[in-house]
Design a protein around this motif. Structure first.
Motif, short mmCIF file in Angstrom:
data_model
loop_
_atom_site.label_atom_id
_atom_site.label_comp_id
_atom_site.label_asym_id
_atom_site.label_seq_id
_atom_site.Cartn_x
_atom_site.Cartn_y
_atom_site.Cartn_z
N PRO A 166 0.84 -1.20 0.00
CA PRO A 166 0.00 0.00 0.00
C PRO A 166 0.87 1.25 0.00
O PRO A 166 1.88 1.31 0.69
N LEU A 167 0.45 2.22 -0.77
CA LEU A 167 1.27 3.41 -0.91
C LEU A 167 1.46 4.14 0.40
O LEU A 167 2.50 4.73 0.65
N VAL A 168 0.43 4.12 1.21
CA VAL A 168 0.53 4.80 2.50
C VAL A 168 0.39 3.76 3.58
O VAL A 168 -0.69 3.24 3.82
N ARG A 169 1.49 3.47 4.22
CA ARG A 169 1.47 2.34 5.11
C ARG A 169 1.28 2.71 6.57
O ARG A 169 1.13 1.85 7.40
N THR A 170 1.29 3.99 6.87
CA THR A 170 1.11 4.38 8.28
C THR A 170 -0.06 5.35 8.42
O THR A 170 -0.40 6.08 7.48
N MET A 171 -0.62 5.32 9.60
CA MET A 171 -1.71 6.23 9.91
C MET A 171 -1.23 7.68 9.81
O MET A 171 -1.93 8.54 9.27
N ASP A 188 -6.46 16.25 20.64
CA ASP A 188 -7.45 15.29 21.13
C ASP A 188 -8.70 15.30 20.25
O ASP A 188 -9.24 14.24 19.92
N ALA A 189 -9.13 16.48 19.87
CA ALA A 189 -10.33 16.57 19.04
C ALA A 189 -10.11 15.89 17.69
O ALA A 189 -10.95 15.12 17.22
N LEU A 190 -8.97 16.18 17.07
CA LEU A 190 -8.69 15.56 15.78
C LEU A 190 -8.59 14.05 15.92
O LEU A 190 -9.11 13.30 15.10
N ALA A 191 -7.91 13.62 16.97
CA ALA A 191 -7.76 12.18 17.18
C ALA A 191 -9.13 11.53 17.33
O ALA A 191 -9.40 10.48 16.72
N ALA A 192 -10.00 12.15 18.10
CA ALA A 192 -11.34 11.59 18.28
C ALA A 192 -12.08 11.57 16.95
O ALA A 192 -12.71 10.57 16.59
N GLU A 193 -11.99 12.66 16.21
CA GLU A 193 -12.69 12.73 14.93
C GLU A 193 -12.23 11.64 13.97
O GLU A 193 -13.03 11.04 13.27
N ILE A 236 -1.08 10.28 18.89
CA ILE A 236 0.30 10.20 18.43
C ILE A 236 0.44 10.34 16.92
O ILE A 236 1.22 11.17 16.45
N PRO A 237 -0.30 9.58 16.13
CA PRO A 237 -0.20 9.83 14.69
C PRO A 237 -0.70 11.21 14.30
O PRO A 237 -0.21 11.79 13.32
N VAL A 238 -1.62 11.76 15.06
CA VAL A 238 -2.09 13.13 14.79
C VAL A 238 -0.93 14.11 14.99
O VAL A 238 -0.67 14.97 14.15
N LEU A 244 3.22 17.75 12.97
CA LEU A 244 4.63 18.14 12.94
C LEU A 244 5.16 18.14 11.51
O LEU A 244 5.95 19.00 11.13
N GLN A 245 4.73 17.17 10.74
CA GLN A 245 5.13 17.14 9.34
C GLN A 245 4.62 18.38 8.61
O GLN A 245 5.35 19.02 7.85
N LEU A 246 3.38 18.73 8.88
CA LEU A 246 2.81 19.91 8.21
C LEU A 246 3.47 21.19 8.69
O LEU A 246 3.57 22.17 7.95
N ARG A 247 3.94 21.17 9.90
CA ARG A 247 4.70 22.31 10.38
C ARG A 247 5.99 22.44 9.57
O ARG A 247 6.37 23.52 9.13
N ALA A 248 6.65 21.33 9.33
CA ALA A 248 7.88 21.35 8.53
C ALA A 248 7.59 21.83 7.12
O ALA A 248 8.45 22.40 6.46
N GLU A 249 6.38 21.60 6.66
CA GLU A 249 6.02 22.04 5.31
C GLU A 249 5.58 23.50 5.28
O GLU A 249 5.35 24.05 4.21
N GLY A 250 5.41 24.08 6.44
CA GLY A 250 5.05 25.49 6.49
C GLY A 250 3.56 25.76 6.49
O GLY A 250 3.14 26.90 6.30
#
Lengths: 225, 225
Positions: free
Chosen positions: B8-13, B39-44, B50-52, B57-63
């Motif tokens: 699968p192209l995306v193997r992690t949450m 917490d809200a995003l995780a629940a949604e 943790i994956p949230v 953090l990745q999106l932070r690195a992307e700006g």
DNA sequence: TATGCTTATATCGTATACGATATAACCACA
DNA sequence: TGTGGTTATATCGTATACGATATAAGCATA
């Protein structure tokens, strides 16, 4: 009241680990290609895996680390191709950014740049080569005036960090220090004087000089990866 | 044996969430400045924090996201300054990178670029504006030949993503589609023909045209942030 | 009523725990 | 002796749990 940044500069474990692992990769303590097992690093640093993972993911975003899902992290290998890309990108961005910085810099930023230059040259004079890479990057960045070119500075900071590994590995022995010092002085003078055209030209020449040194070494001993 | 990427192209949450949240930010579903409580995003999403966190953090690195330690994440605000930086950087990098891509592209990459162009124009013709931004980015990137300019493509991909928000917000109604289509066609033809000089000039003109549309809008209604 | 301090609450950051995945070791079989 | 398939093991990725931090609420005081 009064001073504003009493808060510790690095407030999270992740951020500290990011800086630590980054410096180990750049210095070569973690060699290109080396595996970075989360559990081992966590144990070594006396923390759990989670801040370690966050640090490694950050370094992946910076281009210093590779990830393979379910197979772990490893220090990104060095390749000639990447080196060419880094310097091509720097040449495309940095001279313009520095010229723009020369226009944007206020009194404060000029002082910062001067201070960065002094620190760098002091380190070189004292033979603290371990610090020279970071200080060189800090000087280059100061000329960009990160506060007023946030995104540009972010991109360049990463490129400067990536460049360090190649410079360290290939150009350590070559006596470039004195030439670099002269180039820095000329660049700084033009920049301080607000001579944007000269600053741009000198920045370009300075980057190109390092690039050409690197290419020369590549030619000498084949592969890097 | 045989096909290689059955995985699968995306193997992690984390990776899935990164893509999901990114698209919501770019589309405006998560508005500039909006808080992104873990917490809200995780629940949604029906996952843990943790994956949230890793996605954010990745999106932070992307700006696309800002973080303030112990105070959470939020969608990065739009500013005219950033828009100028994005387009200045693109102009400095992209035309050269596309010219280089025209040299580097093999048979396979040429087909990919052609396919990307078709997909983009089909989406525009069918009025699927929601997809147009990503497909436009994919087309531009294809011209760079990411496999052979890894770092350059990574940097440009981020800039293209950042640019999307501004284009979406300010240039949606203006009937740029047909002009963009013509510019893309001319660029693609020169690129396919291996005419690097023309490709570079056309890419530059194309980016600049969008940039100038944007500036015109900025002039019209003051602030963006 | 305004101001400074204390306490309460929500959210964050990280430790611990566990199920999932990929590789390596092993064995049957050709 | 080499090859395909199976099981074992190590490491990864994520859920759960909890201590830490920052803001907000409440209270005493001026």
């Amino acid at each position: 009241m009064g001073s504003e940044a009493i808060r510790p500069l690095v407030r999270t474990m992740s951020a500290q680990l990011t800086a630590l692992v980054r410096s180990r990769i750049v210095s070569g303590a973690y060699a290109p290609g080396a595996a970075l097992p989360q559990d081992a690093l966590a144990a070594e640093f006396g923390v759990s895996k989670i801040p370690v993972r966050e640090a490694l993911l950050q370094l992946r975003a910076e281009g210093l680390v590779d990830v393979f899902a379910h197979r772990g992290f490893q220090v990104r290998s060095l390749t000639q191709d990447e080196a060419h890309e880094i310097f091509r990108l720097r040449l495309a961005l940095e001279p313009q950014a520095i010229a723009r910085g020369a226009q944007l810099a206020g009194q404060l930023e000029r002082q910062s740049a001067a201070a960065a230059a002094r620190e760098l040259h002091r380190a070189l004079k004292e033979g603290r080569l371990a610090d020279a890479g970071d200080l060189n990057g800090a000087f280059h960045l100061a000329l960009v005036v990160p506060a007023r070119q946030r995104l540009t500075a972010e991109v360049l900071q990463r490129l400067l960090t990536l460049a360090q590994r190649y410079v360290r590995l290939h150009l350590q022995p070559t006596g470039r220090a004195s030439r670099a010092r002269r180039e820095h002085e000329a660049l700084r003078a033009a920049w301080m004087a607000g001579d944007t055209a000269a600053a741009e030209a000198l920045a370009s020449a300075h980057i190109r000089a390092t690039y050409e040194d690197l290419i020369r070494v590549f030619g000498a001993h084949g592969e890097t990866a």
